[in-house]
Design a protein around this motif. Structure first.
Motif, short mmCIF file in Angstrom:
data_model
loop_
_atom_site.label_atom_id
_atom_site.label_comp_id
_atom_site.label_asym_id
_atom_site.label_seq_id
_atom_site.Cartn_x
_atom_site.Cartn_y
_atom_site.Cartn_z
N CYS B 107 -7.97 -3.64 -3.94
CA CYS B 107 -8.12 -4.03 -5.35
C CYS B 107 -9.60 -3.95 -5.70
O CYS B 107 -10.45 -4.40 -4.94
N CYS B 112 -10.84 -10.83 -6.25
CA CYS B 112 -9.41 -10.88 -5.88
C CYS B 112 -9.27 -11.42 -4.46
O CYS B 112 -9.99 -11.02 -3.55
N THR B 114 -7.22 -10.73 -2.28
CA THR B 114 -6.88 -9.71 -1.27
C THR B 114 -8.13 -9.10 -0.64
O THR B 114 -8.05 -8.47 0.40
N CYS B 135 -2.75 -5.07 -9.96
CA CYS B 135 -2.68 -5.83 -8.72
C CYS B 135 -1.63 -6.94 -8.87
O CYS B 135 -1.65 -7.70 -9.85
N CYS B 138 -4.02 -10.55 -8.39
CA CYS B 138 -4.98 -11.01 -9.42
C CYS B 138 -4.63 -10.49 -10.81
O CYS B 138 -5.26 -10.89 -11.79
ZN LIG Z 1 -6.37 -7.93 -7.11
#
Ligand SMILES: [Zn+2]
Lengths: 303, 150
Positions: B107, B112, B114, B135, B138
């Motif tokens: 991402c 985010c 991740t 995503c 987020c």
């Molecule tokens: Zn994200």
């Protein structure tokens, strides 16, 4: 086990919005209901937000529940480097519901994937804060008697303001909303939302200043215009006083019109508005407790 | 077949053709061919009428399900797959961009979750040309020119 969480406002259907409105009204009429007796609710605030935490914890206390958790990550195992994954795994073995605030975007969605109990997102960075939207809707419902046919004015930072985006998405579910956006060009409503409105044939109008156009409003939703959002500080200086609501501007507004603000306010609503019966922002904050009681009761299938 | 391929033929397996030269090693990675014990030959910077230069991969005794092969759509949107049985092309396929993408790309939003914890990324593909994807975590949009491959 199938559990339902509230991470983004669009996780709920229109029926669920209406159920939350009904439950909130019921809790407002009878606030002391022991529905959470014997239940443990975790409030995990990985970053501090006193206002939101107190509102949730009041809701839990009113419902007779017990609270575990922390109010910022320095007092928790997170400061020792524990991952969010492990914190959520542990807490979901202890509690019946997790309410969390976290600075990283997407953290609450991730927690709901890891957890086997429901999760309420009390803010994940700049992304989502759905209980704020439900209390905003409850405030509209209470003051207008309906969520249909609302002429909604959104004012201030419409680019970064997550509350206005979520409110817009939720109000799309109701009949014939009209949107008016008042914002400086630099903080205008993002195109993706305008395209979405256009694709649904919903009317919206954009203005770059406050005028007597607000006389058409049912709700004026004010937000802060923050200096740090501007790339060019000169631009901020130019616009900083344009988006201030003053009492004299309310003369021609509709009788039913109410002013909302997610709070805290800085200077965007002049204090001379506070005594006007159309000022609703402090009651709006109080409505948050009832809306949050309703969300908790709904997610735990208590009502 | 129309003309002798520039890398040796296989009896049974899959030929992935029309891969952009820059994407060859990404395709190898996405399809996890490092872990494949079958004979694999590949060529890069080969002449191509349509693309000027291209890459090609031949994998013996290996066949791909659509979901598997569609993962390479992000890096090789015009790739063509030929399924080979007994030296004959028995099926030609083009890749399709999947509706959802798991892993492969990170991402672009630095805030985010991740990008902080060890989480497999997940995206909903909103449009194909150019590729934009949202995503799952987020909810931010990553555009084609902002993609970084994991
Ligand atoms: Zn994200």
């Amino acid at each position: 086990m199938q559990t339902k969480s509230l991470i983004s406002i669009t996780d709920f259907t229109k029926e669920e919005y209406l159920k939350i409105m009904r439950l909130a009204a019921d809790f407002e009429a009878n606030p002391d209901q022991n529905l959470l007796q014997g239940k443990v609710i975790a409030t995990l605030f990985f970053e501090p937000s006193t206002r939101t935490r107190l509102s949730f914890e009041t809701a839990i206390n009113r419902l007779g529940g017990k609270i575990i958790g922390f109010s910022d990550s320095s007092s928790s195992s997170v400061s020792k480097g524990e991952t969010l994954h492990d914190t959520i795994k542990m807490v979901s073995n202890y509690a019946d519901l997790i309410i969390m605030r976290h600075p990283m975007e997407g953290s609450a969605r991730y927690a709901s994937e890891v957890s086997n109990i429901p999760v309420i997102n009390a803010g994940d960075g700049a992304n989502q804060h759905p209980s704020q939207t439900l209390l905003d809707m409850y405030s509209i419902m209470k003051t207008q008697g309906t969520l249909d046919n609302i002429n909604l004015f959104l004012v201030g930072d419409l680019k970064y303001g997550r509350t206005v985006h979520s409110l817009l998405m939720a109000m799309l579910q109701f009949e014939n909303p009209i949107f008016n956006f008042i914002a400086p060009a630099e903080l205008a409503m993002p195109n993706e939302y305008k395209l979405l409105l256009a694709s649904k044939g919903i009317k919206y109008y954009e203005h770059d200043e406050f005028t007597d156009i607000i006389n058409a409003a049912d709700i004026i939703y004010m937000t802060r215009v923050q200096k740090e959002r501007f790339i060019d500080p000169v631009e901020y200086e130019k616009v900083k006083n344009i988006y201030i609501l003053r009492n004299e501007m309310l003369k021609g507004t509709k009788e039913n019109m109410r002013i909302l603000h997610p709070l805290p306010r800085i200077n965007e609503i002049h204090t001379d508005v506070d005594d006007n019966p159309k000022a609703y922002y402090f009651t709006q904050a109080k409505n948050g407790v009832y809306a949050r009681m309703a969300i908790i009761a709904h997610l735990l299938n208590l009502k | 077949m129309e003309k002798q391929l520039q890398v040796s033929a296989i009896k049974d397996g899959t030929v992935i053709d029309h891969i952009p030269t820059k994407a060859l090693f990404k395709v190898i990675k996405i399809l996890q061919l490092e872990e494949c014990s079958q004979m694999i030959t590949f060529g890069n910077n080969l002449d191509s009428k349509a693309m000027k230069t291209k890459a090609i991969i031949k994998i013996a005794n290996r066949f791909f399900a659509d979901e598997e092969v569609n993962k390479i759509a992000l890096v090789a949107p015009n790739a063509k797959l030929n399924t080979i049985r007994d030296y004959e092309v028995i099926e030609k396929r083009v890749v399709k961009t999947p509706k959802e993408i798991f892993g492969i790309v990170s991402c672009f939003n630095p805030k985010c979750i991740t990008n902080v914890e060890n989480i497999k990324t997940r995206f909903e593909v909103l449009s194909n040309k150019p590729i934009t994807m949202k995503c799952f975590h987020c909810e931010k949009i990553t555009n084609e020119n902002e993609m970084t491959y994991l």
